[in-house]
Structure formats: C-alpha cells, structure tokens
Design an enzyme around this catalytic site. Sequence first.
Site, PDB file in Angstrom:
ATOM      1  N   ASP A 125      44.893  40.737  35.848  1.00  0.00           N
ATOM      2  CA  ASP A 125      45.042  40.845  34.395  1.00  0.00           C
ATOM      3  C   ASP A 125      45.956  41.986  33.961  1.00  0.00           C
ATOM      4  O   ASP A 125      46.621  41.898  32.938  1.00  0.00           O
ATOM      5  CB  ASP A 125      43.673  40.946  33.724  1.00  0.00           C
ATOM      6  N   SER A 175      30.625  39.073  37.619  1.00  0.00           N
ATOM      7  CA  SER A 175      31.581  39.368  36.565  1.00  0.00           C
ATOM      8  C   SER A 175      32.052  38.025  36.013  1.00  0.00           C
ATOM      9  O   SER A 175      32.575  37.183  36.747  1.00  0.00           O
ATOM     10  CB  SER A 175      32.741  40.164  37.167  1.00  0.00           C
TER      11      SER A 175
HETATM   12  N1  ARG Z   1      40.787  35.028  39.223  1.00  0.00           N
HETATM   13  C1  ARG Z   1      40.952  34.561  37.900  1.00  0.00           C
HETATM   14  C2  ARG Z   1      42.285  34.972  37.332  1.00  0.00           C
HETATM   15  O1  ARG Z   1      42.880  35.888  37.801  1.00  0.00           O
HETATM   16  C3  ARG Z   1      39.807  34.894  37.004  1.00  0.00           C
HETATM   17  C4  ARG Z   1      39.496  36.327  36.786  1.00  0.00           C
HETATM   18  C5  ARG Z   1      38.338  36.360  35.870  1.00  0.00           C
HETATM   19  N2  ARG Z   1      37.708  37.588  35.688  1.00  0.00           N
HETATM   20  C6  ARG Z   1      36.384  37.767  35.786  1.00  0.00           C
HETATM   21  N3  ARG Z   1      35.922  38.892  35.410  1.00  0.00           N
HETATM   22  N4  ARG Z   1      35.586  36.873  36.257  1.00  0.00           N
HETATM   23  O2  ARG Z   1      42.734  34.356  36.409  1.00  0.00           O
END
Ligand code: ARG
Length: 399
Positions: A125, A175
Amino acid sequence: MTKEKIAVLAYSGGLDTSCCLKLLEEEYGYNVVTLCVDVGQPEEEIREPEEKAKKYGVYRHYTIDAKEEFAKEYIFRGIKANAVYEGYPLSTSLARPLIALKLVQLARELNAEAIAHGCTGKGNDQFRFETIILAKAPDIRVIAPIRDLNLTRNEEIEYAKKHNIPVPSESKKYSIDENLWGRSIEGGPLEDPMYEPPEEVFAWTKNPKECVEEEYVEIEFEKGVPIKINGNKLNAVDIIKESNKIAGRNGVGRIDIIEDRILGLKSRENYECPGAVMLIKAHKALEQLVLTREELKFKELVDSTYADLIYRGLWHEPLREDLDGFIDKTQERVCGKVILKLYGGSIRVVGRESPYALYSKDLVSFEDKDMDQREIVGMVKFHGLQAALYESVKNKNKK
Ligand code: ARG
C-alpha cells in the site's frame, strides 16, 4: 503561499493509524486532520474513526463517501479488464489510488503541508499511496510514521499503551481490509501457509458445504459493465452489493493464494470476493461470445498487464489509460445476458446471448448445407505447411 502546519492522515481508527495520529503530533509537530474515505467498508468502520478522532482531539475529521466513484471509475474498469492478479481480483489494490486522490484533494483544500498514512515498509500500500501523491502533489510532504521510525509491532503496542490508544485484543488475530469489491484477510495464524483458514475468518461467504440448493442468476451487461441482475436494473454500487450477496450465499468467492508482493516478498493471502468472482466470470463468458479470436488472444495480454499495473500501484501510469482506450473499444459490443448456476461454492456459466454474438448456430450446425464443405479442402491442405516442411527438412538432414 506558505502552507499550514497540517498533516492529513488516512485514518481507519485501528492501532497503526491511531499511533500515527499521536506520532504526527508529538514527533513531527503537526496539527492532524483525519480522513476516512468510504469505499464500502462496514458501517462501524466509518463510525469508529469519527468517534476516535473526536476522542483524541484531532484538529478536524472528515468522511468522504466515494462509493459511487469507486464502483464506476475503478471496479467497473476492473470488470472490463477481467482484472485478476495471481488469482486475486484486486479489491484492496483498486481502492488505494482513489483514497490517495481524496487525501490530495483534502490536503489542497486545507493548504496542508503534509499527507500521512499508516503503512509499514513491507507491504504494497505504501507504493499505491505514494505514487499517486508524488504525481499529483509533489510539493506535499509524505509521512509514513511507522515505516519512517522503523517501528516494530511490539514497539507500536508499547507506544499505544503509553498514549491510551486501545490495543486490539488477542482475539483480533487477523488483519482485515474490506471494501465494496471484497475482503482481504491476512496475518496471525494464516501466516503459516499450511494452516487452513478456519470458518471464523469468513464473513461474506457461507460455508460451501451448507449451500445445498442450487441457484440461477442472470446478469445483463451493457458495454462491458453489469446493469441488471435477474431483470432488475440497479445502480453501480447496488449491483456490486447484490452480486456479493448472491454469490456469497452460495459459498462462491473464497480465495487462498501465495501472492508475490511488489517488493518480491511472497505472502499468504485469503480473500472473499464473491461478487468479483461472479461478475468477472460472467463478463468473460460474454466476451467469448462477441469478440473475435484475435481480439480475445490480444486482450488476455492487455488484461494481465492491466491487473499488474493496478496491483503495483501504477494506476497513474499512462499505459493504464492507453489500455483503457483499447479495452473500451472492445467493450462496445460486450452487451447481453449471461446465466450462471451457483451451487456449493461452485459457479458455472450455463447460458449466454448477445445482439453482437459472432456465434452462428446455422453455420456451425451439422445440418447446414450453405457452407459448402468442399471449399475448405485447399485451406486444410496448406494449413500445416511450415510444420510439413520442417518434417521433410529434418528427415533429409538425418545422417
Ligand atoms: N495483499 C493485498 C494487496 O496488497 C491485500 C492487502 C490487504 N491488507 C490487509 N490488511 N488485509 O492488495
């Protein structure tokens, strides 16, 4: 014009971003403005940040409802591109650029000096937020306190305790990130790739073994996007919600993969994306009916490149818009209906029709006499010409 000593923080109310809030005040000396962008997360995830922001006495808190924009400008593009990365329909990834744009917009309105987010230095992210901020507002400082101070989870918890920030109980093992397009579930015991996700991690999908009744669903598309379900015309947001409901109650959309993050780290990810799985399946089925073989073959490359760009936080790469040009042209004919049969977690296309269908029952039928079979002989004779030449050259050169 000198900027205000304000940092606009993307705020979810969770541990990471609550620590960021205090760190921005204490370590960086900012007045903090918190922003929660509503991309379809559950009610309480909109309410909680608002309440917590008040409790922590932030300068100001904002909520921006971006559901419709998310559905029309992001999810619908994802459908048109059948966008799936390594098995993941990109629910979290698609929402990030939109959240980043809203952060920039608010920072501009407030003439803020900085934008902040709670990402660590290990995930995807941080890339998705910062590429956009850098492109749209290179003059605004980006702060990622957790990453920039190199904090570990335990250090964060210690800091939280000192500042009366509630630490999630042990029961909050996972999470979770949720929006209109899906739920991402990671961390805790799921970090062991041999650990089977227990039923408790799922919230949108019924246990497939309990889905004992089959259900048919008819989806109508216009120019590549869904417009009706079972004959009912719905707006963009509602059609996605309805798709999640229908596919979810049939146990469709559970995904368990090892995913290659932008950094190269492999991570174990679980997703629940019932609507995405169903809509992309139906969309592909309609494309098979109306696009030519050449278009389909080329579009597969385009689709996977498109998904890659989304995943890697390159929504603002001009190639993405270039590909949209191609995709939108192909979608002009992606109009019609698809019937799906859902049962026990499985999903099958059982019918399709379109005014642009290139399928001709008359031509393909064994009973047809209009297409004179004898005209094909010459074509067949030369069809494997190069392979035949290769065979003879090979034999000639054999010693
Ligand atoms: N791995 C996925 C992505 O990078 C989802 C990340 C989601 N975050 C979480 N806290 N579950 O798009």
